[in-house]
Design a protein around this motif. Structure first.
Motif, PDB file in Angstrom:
ATOM      1  N   ASN A 167       0.418   1.637  18.200  1.00 35.80           N
ATOM      2  CA  ASN A 167      -0.036   1.348  16.826  1.00 35.80           C
ATOM      3  C   ASN A 167       1.003   1.715  15.768  1.00 35.80           C
TER       4      ASN A 167
ATOM      5  N   SER B  98       2.750   9.797   1.652  1.00 31.12           N
ATOM      6  CA  SER B  98       1.407   9.845   1.084  1.00 31.12           C
ATOM      7  C   SER B  98       0.980  11.299   0.844  1.00 31.12           C
TER       8      SER B  98
ATOM      9  N   LYS C 188      -9.144  -1.522  -0.859  1.00 34.49           N
ATOM     10  CA  LYS C 188      -9.315  -0.767   0.396  1.00 34.49           C
ATOM     11  C   LYS C 188     -10.072  -1.624   1.416  1.00 34.49           C
TER      12      LYS C 188
ATOM     13  N   GLU D  63      -8.710  -3.130   5.023  1.00 35.64           N
ATOM     14  CA  GLU D  63      -9.374  -2.807   6.300  1.00 35.64           C
ATOM     15  C   GLU D  63      -9.725  -4.081   7.072  1.00 35.64           C
TER      16      GLU D  63
ATOM     17  N   ILE E 244      -6.582  -5.474   8.647  1.00 37.06           N
ATOM     18  CA  ILE E 244      -6.178  -4.742   9.864  1.00 37.06           C
ATOM     19  C   ILE E 244      -7.051  -5.219  11.026  1.00 37.06           C
TER      20      ILE E 244
ATOM     21  N   ILE F 112       0.697  -1.126   9.538  1.00 37.58           N
ATOM     22  CA  ILE F 112      -0.587  -0.407   9.657  1.00 37.58           C
ATOM     23  C   ILE F 112      -0.492   1.021   9.105  1.00 37.58           C
ATOM     24  N   PRO F 113       0.480   1.849   9.580  1.00 40.94           N
ATOM     25  CA  PRO F 113       0.554   3.197   9.012  1.00 40.94           C
ATOM     26  C   PRO F 113       0.785   3.190   7.498  1.00 40.94           C
TER      27      PRO F 113
ATOM     28  N   LYS G  31      -2.597   2.300   5.771  1.00 39.85           N
ATOM     29  CA  LYS G  31      -3.545   3.406   6.009  1.00 39.85           C
ATOM     30  C   LYS G  31      -3.166   4.622   5.162  1.00 39.85           C
TER      31      LYS G  31
ATOM     32  N   ILE H 276      -4.199   3.902   1.564  1.00 35.53           N
ATOM     33  CA  ILE H 276      -5.640   4.074   1.314  1.00 35.53           C
ATOM     34  C   ILE H 276      -6.008   5.555   1.291  1.00 35.53           C
ATOM     35  N   ASP H 277      -5.455   6.303   2.249  1.00 39.64           N
ATOM     36  CA  ASP H 277      -5.726   7.736   2.301  1.00 39.64           C
ATOM     37  C   ASP H 277      -5.279   8.398   0.993  1.00 39.64           C
TER      38      ASP H 277
END
Length: 269
Positions: free
Chosen positions: A61, A166, A201, A205, A208, A218-219, A222, A225-226
């Motif tokens: 991933n 992040s 967000k 999602e 993805i 992807i990272p 993510k 969003i985090d």
């Protein structure tokens, strides 16, 4: 009031970024309005050295499976070669930069990720020593940070650069800007690839889930969003190879993809 902006780019963009990009970072810093903090990756260079040294490397991933021998090379490439290369380029562009690794001064305190059984020494950030970053900034330098973390027991961890960026942005309440070699998040529409100027967000999602967003993106999303959930005002993904893209972004012009929590909030802002 100075605003912090964490600018992150990966190894795939590193070799391609034009001198003008570094000059833009320096002029942002000198404008007094924005304080840039740079976080860099170095994936392709790590892969290259691992191959030269015949050390096996795999990804799950978008995250690199990290054994102890891989970790030695990750640290050597990120905190050594790449970190100093970025510092040099900023100096060449007329700026003042100070390179630090996440290990220095316990800058990025880390623990193993939940998937450590499969990923090995890949970490997530539990705490950022933001006073160290502010100290470097107060001395007049642009901090250049390599994403290697350290655990309480002294164990080093490979931290995905987007995740590290992040975490740093969260700790400083900074804007976060991912520099890519593509113009932003691309989706297919009527057989054409088009760029999303804004994505929520929920939309991210869904993208993805249906695999429109895949691999190394992807990272990134993510982490975006985090960050938004934890007090980062705004996250952008822009193409660093486009002239003035960084300046356009900080000026609030429409560039790249902006990721927001939800449409209602962003429109009412």
């Amino acid at each position: 009031m100075m605003k912090y902006i964490v600018i992150k780019w990966g190894g795939s963009v590193l070799e391609k970024l034009p001198k003008s990009f570094y000059q833009d970072v320096v002029s942002l810093h000198q404008s007094g309005e924005w304080t840039p903090i740079i976080v860099h990756g170095g994936g392709p260079l790590i892969t290259e050295l691992l191959q030269k040294l015949n050390v096996e490397t795999t990804f799950i991933n978008g995250l690199r499976v990290t054994s102890q021998p891989v970790l030695d090379i990750v640290e050597m490439v990120l905190s050594g070669a790449v970190n100093k290369q970025v510092v040099r380029k900023i100096l060449e562009a007329g700026g003042n930069a100070f390179g630090i690794s996440g290990v220095d001064g316990g800058l990025l305190q880390a623990k193993p990720t939940e998937a450590s059984d499969t990923l090995g020494f890949v970490g997530e950030v539990v705490n950022v020593n933001h006073k160290l970053i502010e100290g470097v900034i107060n001395q007049g330098y642009i901090p250049v940070i390599s994403p290697v973390g350290i655990g309480e027991d002294g164990q080093r961890y490979n931290i995905n650069g987007d995740v590290a960026a992040s975490a740093i942005a969260k700790s400083l309440g900074a804007n976060l800007c991912f520099i890519s070699d593509i113009p932003g998040i691309l989706v297919e529409k009527d057989g054409q690839k088009i760029k999303l100027t804004k994505a929520t967000k929920k939309e991210v999602e869904e993208l993805i889930d249906n695999q429109t967003i895949w691999g190394g993106m992807i990272p990134k999303v993510k982490a975006a969003i985090d960050g938004l959930v934890h007090n980062i005002p705004e996250v952008g993904i822009i193409n660093g190879l486009e002239e003035n893209s960084l300046i356009d972004y900080t000026n609030g012009n429409e560039v790249g993809t902006k990721i927001v929590l939800d449409e209602v909030f962003s429109n009412g802002k």
